[in-house]
Scaffold this active site. Sequence first.
Site, mmCIF file in Angstrom:
data_model
loop_
_atom_site.group_PDB
_atom_site.id
_atom_site.type_symbol
_atom_site.label_atom_id
_atom_site.label_comp_id
_atom_site.label_asym_id
_atom_site.label_seq_id
_atom_site.Cartn_x
_atom_site.Cartn_y
_atom_site.Cartn_z
ATOM 1 N N ALA A 156 0.818 -1.211 0.000
ATOM 2 C CA ALA A 156 0.000 0.000 0.000
ATOM 3 C C ALA A 156 0.853 1.264 0.000
ATOM 4 O O ALA A 156 2.086 1.220 0.065
ATOM 5 C CB ALA A 156 -0.946 -0.010 1.200
ATOM 6 N N HIS A 157 0.166 2.402 -0.022
ATOM 7 C CA HIS A 157 0.864 3.680 -0.169
ATOM 8 C C HIS A 157 1.760 3.997 1.031
ATOM 9 O O HIS A 157 1.439 3.723 2.164
ATOM 10 C CB HIS A 157 -0.113 4.828 -0.432
ATOM 11 N N ASN A 158 2.918 4.557 0.682
ATOM 12 C CA ASN A 158 3.917 5.007 1.654
ATOM 13 C C ASN A 158 4.542 3.898 2.493
ATOM 14 O O ASN A 158 5.167 4.167 3.512
ATOM 15 C CB ASN A 158 3.335 6.088 2.572
#
Length: 236
Positions: A156-158
């Site tokens: 997922a993001h980051n």
Amino acid sequence: YARMAAVLHPLPAFEPGVHESAVVDASASVAGTACLAPNVVIGERSVIGENVYVGAGTVVGPDCVVGDGCRIVANVTLARATRIGKRAILHPGVVLGSDGFGNAMTPDGWVKVPQVGGVVIGDDVEIGANTTVDCGAIGDTIIEDGVRIDNLCMIAHNVRVGAHTAVAAMVGIAGSATIGQRCMFGGQSGAVGHISICDDVAVLAVSLVSKDLTEPGVYGAVFMAEPAKEWNKKVA
């Protein structure tokens, strides 16, 4: 044995060139030693390095960089703002740089939160079929050097995945988690978001990491299959 197998079975050779059906934006740069297979699309301002193979049906969106010696097998999507180091291998169906799952609830329902970061992939990374790595919400999602990610995984993001970590099939890592170096995740395991896992951690299959891990070692919380009648008795 692994080194011997690599010598005996090298990656297939390819002839440099751009297939007539490929579409390359005028602002993009493609090295003369690269090969673009049929129906490849290279977007605005993107760069394809030396000795890169871009397989059929692959879409490289705007502002992407594919480093020297990479192999993109087929039907891969680099959505946008994705930088890949040298000698990466991306298997069919990989999606890098798609929007992270950013949504905010309001009185009128969900509102999409813009995802403006990118994805950075290190050198010598291999990513399996139909795996996704989302772009960062603000900063970048980072996969460090030498990481191995199996098929059907979700990053997922980051998220940050440390160098030489290995992730087996169907693993899910939630947003803003930090995974250390040389970690191993068994199949269908995962980590919740906004936690940190130190170096040299192994997570057993179908286990969930729900808090920071600060000591190296093997972690697991697995219920093994057993006859249904026995399981029902224990639960009762």
